[in-house]
Design a protein around this motif. Structure first.
Motif, PDB file in Angstrom:
ATOM      1  N   PRO A 120      -1.412  -6.715 -17.822  1.00 11.84           N
ATOM      2  CA  PRO A 120      -1.956  -6.167 -16.849  1.00 11.84           C
ATOM      3  C   PRO A 120      -0.974  -6.948 -15.413  1.00 11.84           C
ATOM      4  O   PRO A 120      -0.597  -6.091 -14.832  1.00 11.84           O
ATOM      5  CB  PRO A 120      -2.957  -6.951 -16.048  1.00 11.84           C
ATOM      6  CG  PRO A 120      -3.418  -6.983 -17.500  1.00 11.84           C
ATOM      7  CD  PRO A 120      -2.893  -7.382 -18.744  1.00 11.84           C
ATOM      8  N   LYS A 121       0.131  -7.843 -16.026  1.00 10.79           N
ATOM      9  CA  LYS A 121       1.241  -9.007 -14.966  1.00 10.79           C
ATOM     10  C   LYS A 121       2.249  -7.010 -15.082  1.00 10.79           C
ATOM     11  O   LYS A 121       2.759  -7.307 -14.151  1.00 10.79           O
ATOM     12  CB  LYS A 121       1.584  -9.882 -14.859  1.00 10.79           C
ATOM     13  CG  LYS A 121       0.500 -11.277 -14.774  1.00 10.79           C
ATOM     14  CD  LYS A 121       1.060 -12.651 -14.753  1.00 10.79           C
ATOM     15  CE  LYS A 121       0.175 -13.125 -14.402  1.00 10.79           C
ATOM     16  NZ  LYS A 121       0.413 -14.702 -14.035  1.00 10.79           N
ATOM     17  N   LEU A 148       1.818  -4.831 -13.280  1.00 11.85           N
ATOM     18  CA  LEU A 148       2.531  -4.259 -11.882  1.00 11.85           C
ATOM     19  C   LEU A 148       3.329  -5.060 -11.895  1.00 11.85           C
ATOM     20  O   LEU A 148       4.323  -4.900 -10.373  1.00 11.85           O
ATOM     21  CB  LEU A 148       1.283  -5.358 -11.329  1.00 11.85           C
ATOM     22  CG  LEU A 148      -0.200  -4.655 -11.409  1.00 11.85           C
ATOM     23  CD1 LEU A 148      -1.144  -6.123 -10.384  1.00 11.85           C
ATOM     24  CD2 LEU A 148      -0.239  -3.796  -9.859  1.00 11.85           C
ATOM     25  N   SER A 179      -5.364  -2.732 -10.806  1.00 14.89           N
ATOM     26  CA  SER A 179      -5.154  -3.706 -10.270  1.00 14.89           C
ATOM     27  C   SER A 179      -5.385  -5.174 -11.468  1.00 14.89           C
ATOM     28  O   SER A 179      -5.531  -4.359 -12.614  1.00 14.89           O
ATOM     29  CB  SER A 179      -6.614  -4.400  -9.841  1.00 14.89           C
ATOM     30  OG  SER A 179      -7.831  -4.591 -10.051  1.00 14.89           O
ATOM     31  N   THR A 180      -4.948  -5.950 -11.352  1.00 16.06           N
ATOM     32  CA  THR A 180      -4.619  -6.958 -12.932  1.00 16.06           C
ATOM     33  C   THR A 180      -6.216  -6.916 -12.755  1.00 16.06           C
ATOM     34  O   THR A 180      -6.266  -8.091 -14.425  1.00 16.06           O
ATOM     35  CB  THR A 180      -4.054  -8.546 -12.626  1.00 16.06           C
ATOM     36  OG1 THR A 180      -5.064  -8.603 -10.906  1.00 16.06           O
ATOM     37  CG2 THR A 180      -2.499  -8.199 -11.995  1.00 16.06           C
ATOM     38  N   ASN A 195       2.616  -4.301  -3.947  1.00 20.72           N
ATOM     39  CA  ASN A 195       2.118  -4.322  -5.024  1.00 20.72           C
ATOM     40  C   ASN A 195       1.340  -5.568  -4.006  1.00 20.72           C
ATOM     41  O   ASN A 195       2.209  -6.413  -3.325  1.00 20.72           O
ATOM     42  CB  ASN A 195       2.647  -5.282  -5.919  1.00 20.72           C
ATOM     43  CG  ASN A 195       3.036  -3.761  -7.189  1.00 20.72           C
ATOM     44  OD1 ASN A 195       1.760  -2.894  -7.338  1.00 20.72           O
ATOM     45  ND2 ASN A 195       4.082  -4.066  -7.759  1.00 20.72           N
ATOM     46  N   TRP A 200      -5.413 -15.194 -10.518  1.00 23.70           N
ATOM     47  CA  TRP A 200      -4.312 -13.379 -10.049  1.00 23.70           C
ATOM     48  C   TRP A 200      -4.725 -12.591  -9.602  1.00 23.70           C
ATOM     49  O   TRP A 200      -5.196 -11.513 -11.004  1.00 23.70           O
ATOM     50  CB  TRP A 200      -3.170 -13.431 -11.564  1.00 23.70           C
ATOM     51  CG  TRP A 200      -1.579 -12.877 -11.447  1.00 23.70           C
ATOM     52  CD1 TRP A 200      -2.082 -11.855 -12.214  1.00 23.70           C
ATOM     53  CD2 TRP A 200      -0.897 -12.649 -10.841  1.00 23.70           C
ATOM     54  NE1 TRP A 200      -0.808 -11.249 -11.663  1.00 23.70           N
ATOM     55  CE2 TRP A 200      -0.485 -11.241 -11.134  1.00 23.70           C
ATOM     56  CE3 TRP A 200      -0.074 -13.854  -9.802  1.00 23.70           C
ATOM     57  CZ2 TRP A 200       1.300 -11.522 -10.197  1.00 23.70           C
ATOM     58  CZ3 TRP A 200       0.695 -14.035  -9.295  1.00 23.70           C
ATOM     59  CH2 TRP A 200       2.231 -12.214  -9.222  1.00 23.70           C
ATOM     60  N   ASN A 201      -4.868 -12.143  -8.707  1.00 23.68           N
ATOM     61  CA  ASN A 201      -5.476 -10.834  -7.878  1.00 23.68           C
ATOM     62  C   ASN A 201      -4.688  -9.789  -7.470  1.00 23.68           C
ATOM     63  O   ASN A 201      -4.385 -10.418  -6.180  1.00 23.68           O
ATOM     64  CB  ASN A 201      -7.110 -10.988  -7.843  1.00 23.68           C
ATOM     65  CG  ASN A 201      -7.430  -9.806  -7.174  1.00 23.68           C
ATOM     66  OD1 ASN A 201      -7.657  -8.884  -7.566  1.00 23.68           O
ATOM     67  ND2 ASN A 201      -8.554 -10.404  -6.264  1.00 23.68           N
ATOM     68  N   THR A 215      -3.175  -5.891  -6.467  1.00 22.82           N
ATOM     69  CA  THR A 215      -3.342  -4.355  -6.665  1.00 22.82           C
ATOM     70  C   THR A 215      -2.009  -3.077  -6.285  1.00 22.82           C
ATOM     71  O   THR A 215      -2.053  -4.145  -5.572  1.00 22.82           O
ATOM     72  CB  THR A 215      -5.071  -4.027  -5.288  1.00 22.82           C
ATOM     73  OG1 THR A 215      -5.313  -4.677  -6.139  1.00 22.82           O
ATOM     74  CG2 THR A 215      -4.970  -2.279  -5.204  1.00 22.82           C
ATOM     75  N   ARG A 216      -2.621  -2.833  -7.173  1.00 19.86           N
ATOM     76  CA  ARG A 216      -0.809  -2.136  -6.735  1.00 19.86           C
ATOM     77  C   ARG A 216      -1.897  -0.492  -5.548  1.00 19.86           C
ATOM     78  O   ARG A 216      -2.206  -0.281  -6.244  1.00 19.86           O
ATOM     79  CB  ARG A 216      -0.405  -1.057  -8.516  1.00 19.86           C
ATOM     80  CG  ARG A 216       0.820  -0.887  -8.162  1.00 19.86           C
ATOM     81  CD  ARG A 216       1.187  -0.081  -9.317  1.00 19.86           C
ATOM     82  NE  ARG A 216       2.154   0.882  -9.771  1.00 19.86           N
ATOM     83  CZ  ARG A 216       1.983   1.885 -10.331  1.00 19.86           C
ATOM     84  NH1 ARG A 216       1.234   2.724 -11.106  1.00 19.86           N
ATOM     85  NH2 ARG A 216       3.942   2.869 -10.276  1.00 19.86           N
TER      86      ARG A 216
END
Length: 412
Positions: free
Chosen positions: A10-11, A14, A161-162, A186, A275-276, A278-279
């Motif tokens: 996920p990281k 993004l 999103s993460t 992001n 860690w939240n 959204t792209r």
């Protein structure tokens, strides 16, 4: 079998590595010493705003460590607490306007977004294009339609999103339209618990917000002992709270929504995971100016099946030309339900074929790959890779070529 697999963390999805820094973290991160959070807490260690709440009361601490709040653990009662917090973690710097790859002021542009004023999508639009005029829409499809009929110049869509991956499924909506991606943003999603002025956390019996926001804050809501109730969007929840003057109800929304609607912030950092991010993608009608240096190209590849072989061929097309991928997602909707899921079969992905003669035509594909690569679509190496993929794929459509921006922007 219907399944989705994604070839990234996920990281990394993004935050592709920046060309401008050697650090593994994006340049928007700055360390925060533990002492900085002794009074004002934040999101799992991210700093909360230092200004007082509208009624003069400071936000409380829900699940944090060190200073006790609503259900805090240990220590004496704090002044401004945080939720699920640790005081020695990193902090995202405040970034609004300017900076970032390919950013512009956006003055004179109208950007359509889903939700009411104060929605996260609106803040994404304002962060990407600080001078733009935002146009609220009831649904994501309405935002895209506004651009197509000329009522707006851009539409902003959250696509992954993460915490949820690509469960947002707005890629599917993007594929049904002929708009092109022109920018990415992001956004660090910081959830707050908002209530009418004067209402205390102990008086709250239920919490309203978008279903995804409620899911992201499930542990904190359980500790508060409140009943979650889904509504259409986060800002809509705040609007409802204010218009109906609900005194036993709170809403999950952004800190800026609290300022916009004049509500009290009862708690910061309500999300379960620190860690939240959204792209969001900004879409426009074609044609658009070609992206300059530091560009990224997004495309969709449809094929007949044999996913692993197709994936290997796609990887080879790019790796043989030293082109890095920043996203590779595989969608197989072959008409069967996932084993043990209890859900019905997923329908094939519908893609608008804008290259068809005459009017653009919707086509159905059960096997699809979403690909993001470094480089502009008109770059000779990228163009050759796409041409090679076209030799074994059923259909290829470039969704957009735009400046890559790996910065994570914070609302605070």
């Amino acid at each position: 079998m219907a399944y989705t697999s994604s070839f990234h963390l996920p990281k990394h999805l993004l935050l592709p590595s920046s060309r401008r820094t050697r650090h593994s973290r994006p340049s928007s991160f700055v360390p925060v010493p533990a002492a900085a959070n002794k009074i004002n807490g934040g999101v799992n260690g991210h700093h909360a705003p230092e200004k007082p709440a509208p009624n003069g009361k400071a936000p409380q601490h829900i699940n944090g460590h060190g200073k006790k709040g609503v259900n805090g653990q240990g220590g004496k009662k704090g002044i401004n607490g945080h939720v699920n917090g640790h005081t020695d973690r990193i902090h995202l710097s405040v970034s609004t306007g300017g900076g970032g790859g390919g950013r512009q002021d956006g003055s004179g542009l109208r950007v359509a977004f889903q939700g009411a004023p104060g929605a996260y999508s609106e803040f994404a639009a304002k962060t990407a294009l600080p001078g733009c005029e935002t146009v609220p829409c009831r649904a994501f499809a309405d935002a895209l339609a506004a651009v197509e009929r000329g009522a707006a110049d851009r539409a902003v869509l959250p696509v992954e999103s993460t915490m949820e991956g690509t469960a947002l499924r707005n890629y599917d909506l993007l594929l049904r339209h002929g708009l092109v991606v022109v920018q990415e943003i992001n956004l660090f999603v910081h959830y707050c618990l908002l209530a009418m002025p004067g209402v205390r956390a102990a008086e709250v019996r239920r919490v309203i917000s978008h279903p995804m926001a409620l899911a992201h804050c499930g542990r904190a809501l359980a500790r508060l002992g409140v009943d979650p109730e889904p509504v259409e969007d986060t800002a809509g929840a705040v609007e409802m709270l204010r218009s109906e003057r609900m005194l036993d109800t709170a809403a999950i929304a952004s800190p800026r929504a609290a300022d916009l609607y004049g509500l009290d912030v009862l708690a910061h950092g309500l999300q379960d995971e620190s860690w939240n991010v959204t792209r969001f993608l900004l879409l426009s009608r074609p044609p658009v100016d070609a992206a300059a240096a530091g560009a990224k190209t997004s495309m969709v590849v449809a094929h007949r099946g044999g996913s692993m072989m197709v994936v290997l061929k796609v990887l080879s097309a790019f790796s043989s030309r030293n082109i890095n991928l920043t996203k590779l997602e595989v969608i197989n909707n072959d008409g069967a339900a996932a084993a043990g899921s209890g859900a019905g079969a997923r329908p094939p992905v519908m893609i608008l074929d804008t290259s068809a003669r005459g009017a653009p035509t919707l086509r159905a594909f059960p096997h699809v790959l979403y690909v993001d690569c470094e480089g502009a679509a008109h770059d000779p190496r990228v163009r050759e890779a796409i041409q090679e993929i076209e030799t074994f794929a059923v259909f290829v459509r470039v969704l957009g070529c735009y400046a890559a921006d790996s910065t994570v922007y914070d609302l605070q």
